[in-house]
Each structure stands twice: as structure tokens, then as C-alpha cells.
Design a protein around this motif. Structure first.
Motif, PDB file in Angstrom:
ATOM      1  N   ILE A   1       0.951  -1.185  -0.208  1.00  0.00           N
ATOM      2  CA  ILE A   1       0.032   0.041   0.058  1.00  0.00           C
ATOM      3  C   ILE A   1       0.942   1.219   0.007  1.00  0.00           C
ATOM      4  O   ILE A   1       1.868   1.426   0.943  1.00  0.00           O
ATOM      5  CB  ILE A   1      -0.887  -0.048   1.336  1.00  0.00           C
ATOM      6  N   GLY A   2       0.595   2.237  -1.194  1.00  0.00           N
ATOM      7  CA  GLY A   2       1.543   3.417  -0.993  1.00  0.00           C
ATOM      8  C   GLY A   2       3.102   2.898  -1.123  1.00  0.00           C
ATOM      9  O   GLY A   2       3.934   3.683  -0.764  1.00  0.00           O
ATOM     10  N   GLY A   3       3.358   1.846  -1.956  1.00  0.00           N
ATOM     11  CA  GLY A   3       4.627   1.288  -2.157  1.00  0.00           C
ATOM     12  C   GLY A   3       5.216   0.637  -1.023  1.00  0.00           C
ATOM     13  O   GLY A   3       6.578   0.218  -1.093  1.00  0.00           O
ATOM     14  N   VAL A   4       4.619   0.716   0.210  1.00  0.00           N
ATOM     15  CA  VAL A   4       5.324   0.097   1.327  1.00  0.00           C
ATOM     16  C   VAL A   4       4.526  -1.376   1.650  1.00  0.00           C
ATOM     17  O   VAL A   4       3.378  -1.206   1.626  1.00  0.00           O
ATOM     18  CB  VAL A   4       5.029   0.780   2.548  1.00  0.00           C
ATOM     19  N   GLN A   5       5.219  -2.505   1.581  1.00  0.00           N
ATOM     20  CA  GLN A   5       4.667  -3.731   1.924  1.00  0.00           C
ATOM     21  C   GLN A   5       4.091  -3.811   3.551  1.00  0.00           C
ATOM     22  O   GLN A   5       5.210  -3.694   4.227  1.00  0.00           O
ATOM     23  CB  GLN A   5       5.608  -4.919   1.675  1.00  0.00           C
ATOM     24  N   GLN A   6       3.002  -3.895   3.821  1.00  0.00           N
ATOM     25  CA  GLN A   6       2.560  -4.062   5.256  1.00  0.00           C
ATOM     26  C   GLN A   6       1.476  -4.852   5.688  1.00  0.00           C
ATOM     27  O   GLN A   6       0.895  -5.722   4.623  1.00  0.00           O
ATOM     28  CB  GLN A   6       2.473  -2.390   5.354  1.00  0.00           C
ATOM     29  N   VAL A   7       1.376  -4.891   6.927  1.00  0.00           N
ATOM     30  CA  VAL A   7       0.102  -5.699   7.258  1.00  0.00           C
ATOM     31  C   VAL A   7      -1.343  -5.130   7.047  1.00  0.00           C
ATOM     32  O   VAL A   7      -1.469  -3.905   7.269  1.00  0.00           O
ATOM     33  CB  VAL A   7       0.353  -6.079   8.855  1.00  0.00           C
ATOM     34  N   SER A   8      -1.911  -5.702   6.305  1.00  0.00           N
ATOM     35  CA  SER A   8      -3.119  -5.138   5.756  1.00  0.00           C
ATOM     36  C   SER A   8      -4.529  -5.895   6.537  1.00  0.00           C
ATOM     37  O   SER A   8      -5.599  -5.406   6.404  1.00  0.00           O
ATOM     38  CB  SER A   8      -3.248  -5.270   4.184  1.00  0.00           C
ATOM     39  N   HIS A   9      -4.136  -7.008   7.094  1.00  0.00           N
ATOM     40  CA  HIS A   9      -5.385  -7.670   7.676  1.00  0.00           C
ATOM     41  C   HIS A   9      -4.797  -8.604   8.880  1.00  0.00           C
ATOM     42  O   HIS A   9      -3.752  -9.127   8.466  1.00  0.00           O
ATOM     43  CB  HIS A   9      -6.207  -8.671   6.726  1.00  0.00           C
ATOM     44  N   VAL A  10      -5.324  -8.584   9.956  1.00  0.00           N
ATOM     45  CA  VAL A  10      -4.745  -9.505  11.137  1.00  0.00           C
ATOM     46  C   VAL A  10      -5.961 -10.005  11.908  1.00  0.00           C
ATOM     47  O   VAL A  10      -7.009  -9.338  12.276  1.00  0.00           O
ATOM     48  CB  VAL A  10      -3.837  -8.680  11.798  1.00  0.00           C
TER      49      VAL A  10
END
Lengths: 466, 330
Positions: A27-36
Motif C-alpha cells: 500500500i503506497g509502495g510499502v509492503q505492510q500488514v493489511s489484515h490481522v
């Protein structure tokens, strides 16, 4: 790039059984936690075991909810019994309870920083139980790593020493039998008080020269974690360590913080538990723990955890050292993974210094117990704090036996699942947006998880099966 | 970490030899066992437990020589502890993959902490996921017991079910032996005493046969010889029992006046509890600055005026009050 689902199961270096289900998206170029989803994977049904028993058994049995904070359960259970029996504990009994409880706080905090948390940041020796570790961004040079590891070994000794201090009056730890309704069993002797003081000095020296500097060293190397893992920003503290016999004054005052703001009053009547996404029937939803009843239902549509979701006024709160230190006005730097780690270290220093003062308030042979009589019929609550946060026991007594028992643990607050309104649990919210560099080695998620010091043993008994 | 050697572990065993009755010839065998690169690994799984037995084990870690022995060596060099959820660095798949690799090889000692929940198909305790599939503790215990060189139950829950199995037993908890039907070495206690756990592991590493009582407990650990007589029961060894100590005061009648007195009227289960607890717990070394005291302090429940709750027994906790005079069932 597709969304990647990761399950970290087991989450290790915690007490108990925990699974993290995470989805990672860019998201926005950053790989990140999107659901947990945080999944508590142990259920023991402790409260049900207590029904029909002698109320005085509660501290002994509830201690066994958790081998890491047994004295917290014992303390809270006897507070509830004192209230039920209408007895005021003599000063020395109150102070011995505080001292043994305090020793376990120091043990837990030191254990957490070095044994449970530090391996997320530094590379240990190339042997089990340190291998095979996650690959990670190593920002700690070898010389600093050597300092951390030297202190890691010292920490193993110091945490042991904390338990030995506690056992001077507690008899054995974990699982002391010394907490009883009406007071404490051990009578202080001059020799034991002096021994406790000498060992406490050793622990204080370690906190001052190793633990606090190491926490600051870690904070400066990983300062980005002051911006990671914030979560809802809601903090809750029941208050702990009574400073007078009536219990009206406490070392850590009760309080709560909404979205990082000022400290507000805490009223235990506003606490409810939601079971929408827990493996229990929906019938008990949103009840106060003094009446709440819980029936397991597994499997269940929408259910994903053995933890229920405690809420205060319908709102999720995290608890722990940061909440206590914020409530006391001692630490208000911010709410994040690293703030939790730092606040814990500062709390250890503050508490250890206070314990020195308590030692001076009691003397050889002081009275520790006031006769407790079974009230026959009563309801009562014990509220205090475990090392990892707010702990409450609610008891009902009928015909002299336990008719109702409900426990809400700190880990239940912090690692709760979603509620019926769709609000994420505090740790779930804290994990959202956490950058993940390597989905096969999601160490960043582990850092956030460990910052709250999960104790699933505590959390997963919270049920009353029918 | 590299400063800790197998030699240190042997030294530890030497220190505690008196306490745990290791002979010098056994220490020789131990040296051989530890020199063997194919010595068995240790897998430690948590079931329906509180982690208290693991915490208790940590209470035997020390740097200093002396009556408080050290187990740091056990965790690092002497024992290849490949899986322990509280202590290990790896998490998730890498951890489980290593566990399964050792399991496939079969050369391991299985240490189990916690009883086995059998209700809901074992779902009340999930130990790990492999390839996205959850594994219950019940299944892991069944599978891994079958290939283990030996199974050690640490604590009363793994040994007999313990507190989670008490009352209405809402999750259907059973002890490990009851589930598998296989022999286990039971180091009961709530928590297990760390010296006893180390003792059992040393016996296994040295291939020494262990004599067990009817409840699967090593007789060497739960019985003591005092003045030439074999004593099992806590009460028969208790310094507060007038038959043991002629100077002991009369029995206590209330907690308000019980300091130093026999606690039998306050619920003490010592007369029906087999153990050698006296002075066995959280043994305190002198402080680094030994003034004003310089002595070792041995702790135990009765030493702080708390009745024995019989936590090493199969009957623990039972439905009886902990604070009324106790008669064992049956």
C-alpha cells in the motif's frame, strides 16, 4: 502484487498458545500488514473448576492460571475475598503481599526484555534454542551484541534472584501458597527482611546498569518503532500496590486514556465482554463480568479465538506498564511498540525503589493476618495489575461456596479479537500497517506482538463452561 | 554464550550430586553421553499448562558455584533443546519444520508440560500449524510419544491431569500416560521442582534405569532416607511434627497463631503427600554483598506457615478445601 497470507503459529517467546494470522499487501509502495487476526489457541475453563469450592481456595487455584504471574492472580483473588469477608488486612500482611507481588513484577519485566523480546532484534548464538531464527535487519554491531548477550546471561540470574527474594516470604515460586484471605501466612523476621533488602539491591543495580541502558540502546537503534505499533491509543489501568490499609491509595492509580489524551477516571462498572468472534455462544454478549456467563461453542460461524473481547464502555483498551506509567503521569512520551518496552523498564526502576521503602515499614514479628470468616453469601471484586496489565476477579458466594467466578486478564484486554461492532482488538489494531520487509520472515510483526508481552496462559481460561 | 561448556554442565551435576544422588561412575557415563555428537535432542511441548514448570526450571540457572546449581548449561550446550515455545528464538514455520525434522529422526526425548484436553476433538489446545493445518496437542502427544526414546511429564498436569482436569473438567483433560497408555516418567509437582526435572533428564542421557513408584514417579526423588529409615510422606520428615522434632510446638489452631507450628488443623496435606519438599525450593544464595547476612536459605511452603496442598499427588487438587483438615479419597 497479490495479498500474501501468513500464519505465524506458534508465536513463540510468550507464555501460552498464540497464533497470528496476517495478510500483507503493498500500500503506497510499502509492503505492510493489511489484515490481522490474533488467535488464542488454548482453553482450560478455569472459572468452572472453582464452582462449589471453598472460597479460600480461589488464590491457590487461580495462581495456576499463569506460571508467570501467579502472584497477581493470588493478590487479586485475596483482594476479592477480603472484600467479601469484610476484613481489613494488617499493614504487614498488605506489605508482604506487595513485596512478593513486586518481586514477580521485576522477574517478569527482566524476563520479558532479555529472554522473550531481545531475540527479535539481535542475533543469538548459532545453536538451539536460538536457531533457526528469522532473518532480519541487523542494526546491532557485534560489540553491542556482545554487551546485550552478556546482560542476557546476567538477566537469567537476576530474574531467578527475584523469585528467590519472593520465596523468602512466599515459600516457593512460581505458585506461592502464602496469599490467604485475611492476609499472609509468612511472618516477617529481621533476618528475612535484611536478606530481601540485600538481594533487592542487587536487582536494582542490574536495572540501573544494564536493563535501563539496554532499553535505551535498543530504542535508539530501532527508533522507527516509536512510530510502529500504536494501535487505538487507548490505555487502561485498574490500579495496583496498595499504600494504605484501606486500599484507597495505590502506587499506580486507576485510570484510562482515550486516543493518547489525558487521564480519565476508571469505573469497573463500565466493563463488558463481547463474544461475537470468540468460540462461545452469543447469549452472554456484552455482560458485566459479575454476571457474565460463557458457554463454549466450537466451531462457530465468525468465531476465531478462545479469547473473548473485553471492552470499557464498548471501547477496546490495551493495558500494561505503559498504561500504568501513563496513569501515574510518569511516562507520556507516546504509544508505540518501543514506548511499551521503555515504559516497562522505567516501571521496573520505579517499583524496585518503592519496594525498598516498603521494607522499612515492617519489622520482626509484625501481625500479618486478620481472622477471615466466610460470609455465607456475598459478591465481591478484586482489581489489581499483573506485570502485563489490568487483572480482575469477580466472585459470587452462596451457602459458603463459590457460586460464580469470572476472570478478565490483561492479555484478554490487549489481544482480544474483534467485537460485534467490528472494532479490532488492541494488538490487532497495533499490527495494522506494520511494514513487513520479508513475508517469509515477518520479524516486524513479532516485535509488535512481543511489545505487549502476551501471556496466553492467562487469557485463555476465561470461560465458564456449562 | 560460548563461555558455557559441557564441562560446566558436568560441574553442575557434581554440585548437585549429593542432592540428587548421582554417583561418580554415573558422572563418567554422563561425560561419555555428552561427548557423543549423536546424543538425543529434547523436544519440550506445552499443553494445557500455565508455563509455571518452565519458569520453575529457569529458577535453577545460576553462574555461581554452590548449593544453587545451574542449568544454563542444560539449555545451551549439554542438551540440544530443539523446541521450547517459551525459550526459543524461532517462531512459526521455521520452528515447526525443525521440530518435525527431529521427530522424523526419532532420536529425541519428549518432555511434556501440561495435561491433554480431549474435548472438542482436542481443539482447546493447538500447539502449532504445519502447512496451514493446525495440530492439536492431543495429536502431537500421540504421534511424538510413539517415536520418543522416553517421555518425561513435567508437572502434575502432564503427569495426572492436575488442576485443569479437576471439578467438572470442562475440556476433558487427561494426563499423558492416560492418553497414550505408554509408560512415562512423571515429575509431578505444581510446579515441578527444577532439580527433579534435571535429575530425570540426566538419567535418560546416561541411560540409567529409573525406578518408578505406582504413579510413575522416580522413587529416588520422592522418598528420602532419614536416620536409616525410608521416609516418603512430608509429615514424616517435617520439622514441625513432634515425632520428628521433639522441640516442635503444639499444632496451630488458627492462622493468627501458627508461626512455626504444625498446620495439620489448617488443612496441611503433608500426612498424605509423598515428596521431599523440605528446603527444596528457590534456594537462595548469599547476596553478592553478603553483609549483614551470609547464609543459604532454603524455602518451602510449610516454612512460611502455609499448609502443604499435596501438589505432587494424583489427588491434587481434589474437591476438598485446602483449609480444612484433610482426608485423602478412598
Amino acid at each position: 502484487m497479490p495479498v500474501i497470507a501468513i500464519a505465524v503459529d506458534p508465536v513463540t517467546r510468550i507464555e501460552g498458545h498464540l497464533k497470528a494470522e496476517i495478510e500483507v499487501d503493498t500500500i503506497g509502495g510499502v509492503q505492510q500488514v493489511s489484515h490481522v487476526r490474533m488467535v488464542g489457541t488454548l482453553f482450560r475453563g478455569f472459572e468452572k473448576l472453582l464452582e462449589g469450592r471453598d472460597p479460600r481456595d480461589a488464590p491457590i487455584l487461580t495462581s495456576r492460571i499463569c506460571g508467570v504471574c501467579p502472584t497477581s492472580h493470588a493478590e487479586v483473588a485475596v483482594l476479592a475475598l477480603d472484600q467479601a469477608g469484610g476484613v481489613e488486612v494488617p499493614a504487614a500482611g498488605r506489605i508482604l503481599r506487595n513485596l512478593v507481588h513486586g518481586a514477580c513484577f521485576l522477574e517478569s519485566h527482566i524476563l520479558h526484555f532479555y529472554l522473550l523480546s531481545l531475540p527479535d532484534y539481535i542475533k543469538g548464538p548459532a545453536m538451539p534454542p536460538w536457531t533457526p531464527g528469522f532473518e532480519m535487519d541487523r542494526r546491532v554491531d557485534q560489540a553491542t551484541t556482545d554487551v546485550f548477550m552478556a546482560h542476557y546471561l546476567q538477566a537469567i540470574n537476576v530474574r531467578r534472584k527475584c523469585h528467590e527474594m519472593g520465596a523468602l516470604f512466599g515459600g516457593k515460586l512460581p505458585h506461592t501458597p502464602a496469599y490467604i484471605a485475611g492476609g499472609f501466612t509468612a511472618v516477617p523476621s529481621s533476618a528475612n527482611l535484611a536478606t530481601f533488602a540485600a538481594h533487592l539491591d542487587d536487582v536494582i543495580a542490574f536495572i540501573e546498569t544494564c536493563y535501563l541502558p539496554d532499553a535505551e540502546r535498543l530504542a535508539s537503534l530501532y527508533s522507527d518503532y516509536f512510530r510502529i505499533g500504536r494501535g487505538h491509543g487507548n490505555l487502561l489501568c485498574y490500579g495496583a500496590f496498595e499504600l494504605n490499609d484501606s486500599g484507597s491509595s495505590k502506587l499506580f492509580p486507576a485510570g484510562r486514556v482515550l486516543n493518547g489524551g489525558g487521564v480519565q477516571a476508571m469505573d469497573a462498572a463500565a466493563i463488558t465482554e463481547d463474544a461475537t468472534h470468540s468460540w462461545y455462544t452469543d447469549a452472554s454478549n456484552n455482560q458485566h463480568p459479575s454476571v457474565g456467563d460463557t458457554v463454549p461453542q466450537y466451531p462457530k460461524d465468525g468465531g476465531y479465538s478462545w479469547l473473548k473481547a473485553p471492552r470499557y464502555g464498548g471501547v477496546p483498551y490495551e493495558c500494561g506498564p505503559l498504561a500504568r506509567m501513563w496513569s501515574k503521569g510518569e511516562y507520556t512520551n507516546g504509544i508505540s511498540a518501543m514506548d511499551r518496552i521503555r515504559a516497562r523498564a522505567y516501571e521496573a526502576r520505579l517499583l524496585a525503589a518503592e519496594m525498598k521503602n516498603w521494607l522499612g515499614e515492617i519489622g520482626n514479628g509484625d501481625t500479618v493476618y486478620a481472622p477471615w470468616t466466610n460470609p455465607g453469601t456475598a459478591t465481591a471484586a478484586g482489581l489489581s495489575e499483573a506485570p502485563r496489565g489490568a487483572l480482575g476477579h469477580w466472585i459470587g458466594i452462596e451457602a459458603g461456596k463459590i457460586s460464580h467466578y469470572q476472570v478478565i486478564t490483561p492479555t484478554c484486554w490487549t489481544i482480544s479479537p474483534r467485537d460485534g461492532a467490528g472494532q479490532l482488538g488492541p494488538l490487532e489494531q497495533a499490527l495494522m500497517g506494520t511494514p513487513i520487509a520479508n513475508v517469509h520472515h515477518p520479524v516486524e510483526a513479532l516485535r509488535v506482538i512481543h511489545s505487549v508481552d502476551p501471556c496466553l496462559d492467562c487469557a485463555t481460561h476465561v470461560v465458564k463452561a456449562k | 554464550m560460548s563461555t558455557i561448556t559441557r564441562r560446566d554442565f558436568l560441574k553442575y551435576c557434581g554440585f548437585s550430586a549429593a542432592a540428587i544422588a548421582l554417583t561418580s561412575s554415573k558422572l563418567g557415563f554422563l561425560a561419555e553421553a555428552l561427548a557423543n555428537p549423536s546424543a538425543p535432542s529434547v523436544i519440550w511441548l506445552h499443553g494445557s499448562s500455565c508455563t509455571g514448570c518452565s519458569v520453575s526450571l529457569l529458577n535453577r540457572i545460576a553462574d555461581a558455584a554452590g548449593p544453587a546449581p545451574t542449568i544454563k548449561e542444560v539449555l545451551t550446550d549439554a542438551i540440544n533443546l530443539v523446541y521450547h515455545a517459551t525459550l526459543m528464538t524461532p517462531a512459526g514455520d521455521p520452528a515447526v519444520a525443525e521440530l518435525r525434522r527431529v521427530y522424523d529422526g526419532g532420536n529425541y526425548i519428549l518432555v511434556l508440560e501440561g495435561g491433554v484436553p480431549t474435548a472438542f476433538g482436542g481443539a482447546p489446545c493447538i500447539v502449532y500449524s504445519l502447512h496451514g493445518e493446525e495440530t492439536t496437542y492431543q495429536r502431537a502427544v500421540q504421534e511424538m510419544s510413539a517415536k520418543a526414546l522416553a517421555v518425561v511429564c513435567v508437572g502434575t498436569c502432564a503427569s495426572f491431569g492436575g488442576i485443569p482436569a479437576s471439578g467438572s473438567n470442562p475440556t476433558g483433560v487427561v494426563g499423558v500416560g492416560q492418553l497414550t497408555g505408554r509408560a512415562t516418567i512423571n515429575i509431578s509437582g505444581c510446579p515441578a521442582n527444577p532439580d527433579w526435572v534435571v535429575w530425570a533428564i540426566v538419567q535418560l542421557l546416561t541411560g540409567t534405569p529409573v525406578d518408578l513408584d505406582a504413579d510413575g514417579r522416580p522413587t529416588a526423588l520422592y522418598t528420602e532416607t532419614i536416620h536409616g529409615a525410608s521416609k516418603q510422606l512430608v509429615h514424616d520428615k517435617c520439622p514441625r511434627n513432634p515425632y520428628v522434632n521433639a522441640l516442635a510446638p503444639a499444632e496451630a489452631a488458627a492462622f493468627s497463631d501458627c508461626d512455626g507450628k504444625c498446620l495439620i488443623q489448617l488443612g496441611c496435606r503433608g500426612p498424605s503427600t509423598k515428596s521431599r519438599c523440605n528446603g527444596c525450593w528457590n534456594i537462595l544464595a548469599p547476596p553478592s554483598n553478603p553483609d549483614p547476612v551470609d547464609r543459604w536459605q532454603n524455602n518451602w511452603c510449610i516454612g512460611v506457615n502455609a499448609p502443604c496442598h499435596g501438589c505432587v499427588e494424583k489427588t491434587f487438587p481434589g474437591p476438598e478445601s485446602f483449609y480444612e483438615p484433610y482426608s485423602p479419597p478412598g
